[in-house]
Write a protein that holds these residues in place. Structure first.
Motif, PDB file in Angstrom:
ATOM      1  N   ARG A 110      33.406  36.026  38.280  1.00  0.00           N
ATOM      2  CA  ARG A 110      34.475  36.822  38.905  1.00  0.00           C
ATOM      3  C   ARG A 110      34.710  38.131  38.153  1.00  0.00           C
ATOM      4  NH1 ARG A 110      36.618  34.111  42.910  1.00  0.00           N
ATOM      5  NH2 ARG A 110      37.896  35.921  43.345  1.00  0.00           N
ATOM      6  N   GLU A 111      34.666  38.039  36.830  1.00  0.00           N
ATOM      7  CA  GLU A 111      34.908  39.231  36.024  1.00  0.00           C
ATOM      8  C   GLU A 111      33.931  40.348  36.411  1.00  0.00           C
ATOM      9  OE1 GLU A 111      34.430  40.144  31.432  1.00  0.00           O
ATOM     10  OE2 GLU A 111      35.228  38.147  31.836  1.00  0.00           O
ATOM     11  N   ILE A 112      32.659  39.971  36.566  1.00  0.00           N
ATOM     12  CA  ILE A 112      31.635  40.970  36.911  1.00  0.00           C
ATOM     13  C   ILE A 112      31.866  41.508  38.329  1.00  0.00           C
ATOM     14  CG2 ILE A 112      29.150  41.270  37.322  1.00  0.00           C
ATOM     15  CD1 ILE A 112      28.808  38.969  35.160  1.00  0.00           C
ATOM     16  N   MET A 113      32.169  40.602  39.252  1.00  0.00           N
ATOM     17  CA  MET A 113      32.375  41.024  40.641  1.00  0.00           C
ATOM     18  C   MET A 113      33.604  41.932  40.773  1.00  0.00           C
ATOM     19  SD  MET A 113      29.966  39.820  42.453  1.00  0.00           S
ATOM     20  CE  MET A 113      28.784  39.792  41.166  1.00  0.00           C
ATOM     21  N   VAL A 114      34.686  41.565  40.089  1.00  0.00           N
ATOM     22  CA  VAL A 114      35.923  42.348  40.194  1.00  0.00           C
ATOM     23  C   VAL A 114      35.700  43.752  39.642  1.00  0.00           C
ATOM     24  CG1 VAL A 114      38.290  42.546  39.299  1.00  0.00           C
ATOM     25  CG2 VAL A 114      37.490  40.374  40.226  1.00  0.00           C
ATOM     26  N   ARG A 115      34.947  43.832  38.524  1.00  0.00           N
ATOM     27  CA  ARG A 115      34.682  45.149  37.938  1.00  0.00           C
ATOM     28  C   ARG A 115      33.915  46.014  38.947  1.00  0.00           C
ATOM     29  NH1 ARG A 115      30.684  44.828  34.155  1.00  0.00           N
ATOM     30  NH2 ARG A 115      31.699  43.058  33.176  1.00  0.00           N
ATOM     31  N   ARG A 116      32.919  45.411  39.585  1.00  0.00           N
ATOM     32  CA  ARG A 116      32.126  46.190  40.563  1.00  0.00           C
ATOM     33  C   ARG A 116      32.956  46.577  41.784  1.00  0.00           C
ATOM     34  NH1 ARG A 116      26.267  43.239  40.673  1.00  0.00           N
ATOM     35  NH2 ARG A 116      25.886  43.337  38.435  1.00  0.00           N
ATOM     36  N   GLN A 117      33.820  45.662  42.206  1.00  0.00           N
ATOM     37  CA  GLN A 117      34.649  45.965  43.392  1.00  0.00           C
ATOM     38  C   GLN A 117      35.593  47.135  43.097  1.00  0.00           C
ATOM     39  OE1 GLN A 117      36.167  41.994  43.812  1.00  0.00           O
ATOM     40  NE2 GLN A 117      34.198  41.243  44.551  1.00  0.00           N
ATOM     41  N   ARG A 118      36.142  47.141  41.884  1.00  0.00           N
ATOM     42  CA  ARG A 118      37.031  48.265  41.523  1.00  0.00           C
ATOM     43  C   ARG A 118      36.253  49.573  41.477  1.00  0.00           C
ATOM     44  NH1 ARG A 118      40.134  44.961  36.847  1.00  0.00           N
ATOM     45  NH2 ARG A 118      41.625  43.914  38.187  1.00  0.00           N
ATOM     46  N   GLU A 119      35.017  49.503  40.948  1.00  0.00           N
ATOM     47  CA  GLU A 119      34.190  50.723  40.910  1.00  0.00           C
ATOM     48  C   GLU A 119      33.913  51.240  42.322  1.00  0.00           C
ATOM     49  OE1 GLU A 119      30.630  49.748  38.769  1.00  0.00           O
ATOM     50  OE2 GLU A 119      31.763  49.518  36.902  1.00  0.00           O
ATOM     51  N   MET A 120      33.605  50.310  43.232  1.00  0.00           N
ATOM     52  CA  MET A 120      33.309  50.720  44.614  1.00  0.00           C
ATOM     53  C   MET A 120      34.507  51.416  45.258  1.00  0.00           C
ATOM     54  SD  MET A 120      31.502  47.374  46.225  1.00  0.00           S
ATOM     55  CE  MET A 120      29.860  46.849  45.820  1.00  0.00           C
ATOM     56  N   ALA A 121      35.704  50.997  44.850  1.00  0.00           N
ATOM     57  CA  ALA A 121      36.917  51.519  45.494  1.00  0.00           C
ATOM     58  C   ALA A 121      37.469  52.762  44.807  1.00  0.00           C
ATOM     59  CB  ALA A 121      37.982  50.428  45.508  1.00  0.00           C
ATOM     60  N   ARG A 122      36.882  53.093  43.629  1.00  0.00           N
ATOM     61  CA  ARG A 122      37.447  54.194  42.841  1.00  0.00           C
ATOM     62  C   ARG A 122      37.445  55.519  43.613  1.00  0.00           C
ATOM     63  NH1 ARG A 122      35.190  55.871  37.647  1.00  0.00           N
ATOM     64  NH2 ARG A 122      33.852  54.081  37.979  1.00  0.00           N
ATOM     65  N   CYS A 123      38.591  56.145  43.687  1.00  0.00           N
ATOM     66  CA  CYS A 123      38.757  57.461  44.326  1.00  0.00           C
ATOM     67  C   CYS A 123      38.360  57.463  45.795  1.00  0.00           C
ATOM     68  CB  CYS A 123      37.945  58.535  43.603  1.00  0.00           C
ATOM     69  SG  CYS A 123      38.367  58.678  41.886  1.00  0.00           S
ATOM     70  N   LYS A 124      38.411  56.318  46.435  1.00  0.00           N
ATOM     71  CA  LYS A 124      38.058  56.288  47.868  1.00  0.00           C
ATOM     72  C   LYS A 124      39.173  55.605  48.649  1.00  0.00           C
ATOM     73  CE  LYS A 124      33.090  55.938  47.253  1.00  0.00           C
ATOM     74  NZ  LYS A 124      32.842  55.178  46.016  1.00  0.00           N
ATOM     75  N   ASN A 125      39.225  55.929  49.935  1.00  0.00           N
ATOM     76  CA  ASN A 125      40.114  55.193  50.826  1.00  0.00           C
ATOM     77  C   ASN A 125      39.358  53.960  51.276  1.00  0.00           C
ATOM     78  OD1 ASN A 125      42.156  57.135  50.776  1.00  0.00           O
ATOM     79  ND2 ASN A 125      41.121  58.330  52.352  1.00  0.00           N
ATOM     80  N   VAL A 126      39.878  52.783  50.961  1.00  0.00           N
ATOM     81  CA  VAL A 126      39.136  51.568  51.307  1.00  0.00           C
ATOM     82  C   VAL A 126      40.007  50.524  51.998  1.00  0.00           C
ATOM     83  CG1 VAL A 126      37.489  51.800  49.380  1.00  0.00           C
ATOM     84  CG2 VAL A 126      39.545  50.412  49.078  1.00  0.00           C
ATOM     85  N   VAL A 127      39.339  49.741  52.831  1.00  0.00           N
ATOM     86  CA  VAL A 127      39.912  48.479  53.290  1.00  0.00           C
ATOM     87  C   VAL A 127      39.024  47.420  52.657  1.00  0.00           C
ATOM     88  CG1 VAL A 127      40.508  47.010  55.232  1.00  0.00           C
ATOM     89  CG2 VAL A 127      40.599  49.494  55.518  1.00  0.00           C
ATOM     90  N   MET A 128      39.612  46.592  51.805  1.00  0.00           N
ATOM     91  CA  MET A 128      38.827  45.584  51.099  1.00  0.00           C
ATOM     92  C   MET A 128      39.364  44.205  51.466  1.00  0.00           C
ATOM     93  SD  MET A 128      38.196  45.229  46.991  1.00  0.00           S
ATOM     94  CE  MET A 128      37.343  46.728  46.658  1.00  0.00           C
ATOM     95  N   ASP A 129      38.457  43.282  51.831  1.00  0.00           N
ATOM     96  CA  ASP A 129      38.943  41.942  52.164  1.00  0.00           C
ATOM     97  C   ASP A 129      38.347  40.884  51.250  1.00  0.00           C
ATOM     98  OD1 ASP A 129      36.385  41.580  53.255  1.00  0.00           O
ATOM     99  OD2 ASP A 129      37.136  40.408  54.929  1.00  0.00           O
ATOM    100  N   GLY A 130      39.102  39.783  51.081  1.00  0.00           N
ATOM    101  CA  GLY A 130      38.640  38.708  50.213  1.00  0.00           C
ATOM    102  C   GLY A 130      39.709  37.657  50.013  1.00  0.00           C
ATOM    103  N   ARG A 131      39.811  37.199  48.771  1.00  0.00           N
ATOM    104  CA  ARG A 131      40.807  36.165  48.451  1.00  0.00           C
ATOM    105  C   ARG A 131      41.820  36.670  47.418  1.00  0.00           C
ATOM    106  NH1 ARG A 131      37.737  34.633  51.708  1.00  0.00           N
ATOM    107  NH2 ARG A 131      37.234  32.526  52.395  1.00  0.00           N
ATOM    108  N   ASP A 132      41.377  37.588  46.545  1.00  0.00           N
ATOM    109  CA  ASP A 132      42.205  38.018  45.407  1.00  0.00           C
ATOM    110  C   ASP A 132      42.326  39.539  45.355  1.00  0.00           C
ATOM    111  OD1 ASP A 132      39.555  38.582  44.892  1.00  0.00           O
ATOM    112  OD2 ASP A 132      39.676  38.128  42.752  1.00  0.00           O
ATOM    113  N   VAL A 133      42.161  40.200  46.488  1.00  0.00           N
ATOM    114  CA  VAL A 133      42.146  41.666  46.461  1.00  0.00           C
ATOM    115  C   VAL A 133      43.545  42.204  46.118  1.00  0.00           C
ATOM    116  CG1 VAL A 133      41.609  43.779  47.721  1.00  0.00           C
ATOM    117  CG2 VAL A 133      40.215  41.735  48.089  1.00  0.00           C
ATOM    118  N   GLY A 134      44.561  41.691  46.791  1.00  0.00           N
ATOM    119  CA  GLY A 134      45.922  42.175  46.538  1.00  0.00           C
ATOM    120  C   GLY A 134      46.492  41.684  45.211  1.00  0.00           C
ATOM    121  N   THR A 135      46.007  40.520  44.755  1.00  0.00           N
ATOM    122  CA  THR A 135      46.570  39.943  43.526  1.00  0.00           C
ATOM    123  C   THR A 135      45.839  40.399  42.268  1.00  0.00           C
ATOM    124  OG1 THR A 135      45.199  37.997  43.966  1.00  0.00           O
ATOM    125  CG2 THR A 135      47.522  37.828  44.558  1.00  0.00           C
ATOM    126  N   VAL A 136      44.507  40.584  42.354  1.00  0.00           N
ATOM    127  CA  VAL A 136      43.719  40.855  41.138  1.00  0.00           C
ATOM    128  C   VAL A 136      42.921  42.166  41.208  1.00  0.00           C
ATOM    129  CG1 VAL A 136      41.839  39.986  39.671  1.00  0.00           C
ATOM    130  CG2 VAL A 136      43.468  38.376  40.666  1.00  0.00           C
TER     131      VAL A 136
END
Ligand code: CDP
Ligand code: CDP
Length: 225
Positions: A110-136
């Motif tokens: 999870r640590e690796i995935m979360v880091r990559r997900q944050r990078e993907m969203a950096r400085c962009k307008n995103v809609v992100m779906d999952g289980r822990d997007v709003g919490t983590v």
């Protein structure tokens, strides 16, 4: 439009997250990021290699070495590439669905995935779906949705999706499979499936995907205008 705005959509399997998130992103001109597809891609690779899914160190190393790319093409299909291979279909196979929660519960992965997900969203307008997007993943998201529906409604949707692909699966077994995944995702110690305290909870049991998109888009556009 408000600069760099993120929308988080979490919820259980079959709630309509990907359908709603993809269409919402298209309507708003945002990037759509399917975090579940990333856990599915790692699970597929681990299954292909015959790895022990309880061996956190191997799975962590595997996640570290894997290149996962998500693209949305003009006809709005989201494609998933694993080390350059198109695995869009392969990650939806029942074998992957049955095992993905085992991989997703490992904190190292999870640590690796979360880091990559944050990078993907950096400085962009995103809609992100999952289980822990709003919490983590994106705790500062401008809008957090917890999209849910009754287990029966979610299983019926899955059944229709499978029917469209030529597979006839009894409703009972789908309800059971969904309940088991809900249990695993909600009871794990790291990033369990729970609504963020500031999430807008939408029960879509009696709503169409279009109605859900409309409700969310109205709120976003109302806010940002
Ligand atoms: O599409 P579906 O709801 O069946 O699942 P998914 O979004 O593709 O996610 C598959 C699995 O990945 C979930 O059942 C979770 O175990 C895991 N997952 C997660 O732990 N955290 C996320 N942010 C997204 C998915
Ligand atoms: O991503 P998640 O597992 O939450 O759900 P999905 O993969 O988007 O699948 C939901 C299925 O139910 C799709 O076939 C949708 O067309 C359908 N559906 C929906 O998404 N939302 C509703 N309110 C009603 C049906």
């Amino acid at each position: 439009m408000v600069p760099s705005m993120s929308i988080a959509i979490d919820g259980p399997a079959g709630a309509g997250k990907s359908t709603v998130a993809r269409e919402l992103a298209r309507r708003l001109g945002f990037l759509y990021i399917d975090t579940g597809a990333m856990y599915r891609a790692i699970t597929l690779k681990a299954l292909r290699r015959g790895l022990n899914l309880a061996d956190e160190e191997s799975l962590k190393a595997l996640a570290n070495q894997s290149r996962i790319e998500l693209t949305t093409d003009p006809d709005r299909l989201t494609r998933v590439f694993l080390d350059g291979e198109d695995v869009t279909r392969a990650i939806r196979e029942p074998e992957v669905s049955r095992h993905v929660s085992l991989v997703a519960r490992l904190p190292g992965v999870r640590e690796i995935m979360v880091r990559r997900q944050r990078e993907m969203a950096r400085c962009k307008n995103v809609v992100m779906d999952g289980r822990d997007v709003g919490t983590v993943v994106l705790p500062d998201a401008k809008l957090k949705i917890f999209l849910t529906a009754s287990p029966e409604a979610r299983a019926r949707r899955r059944q229709l999706d499978l029917q469209a692909q030529g597979h006839h699966v009894p409703l009972d077994s789908l309800i059971q499979e969904i309940a088991e995944r809900d249990r695993q995702d909600s009871c794990r110690s790291v990033a369990p499936l729970i609504p963020a305290p500031d999430a807008w909870i939408i029960d879509s049991s009696h709503l169409s995907a279009e109605q859900v998109v409309e409700m969310i888009a109205a709120r976003v556009l109302g806010r940002s205008s």
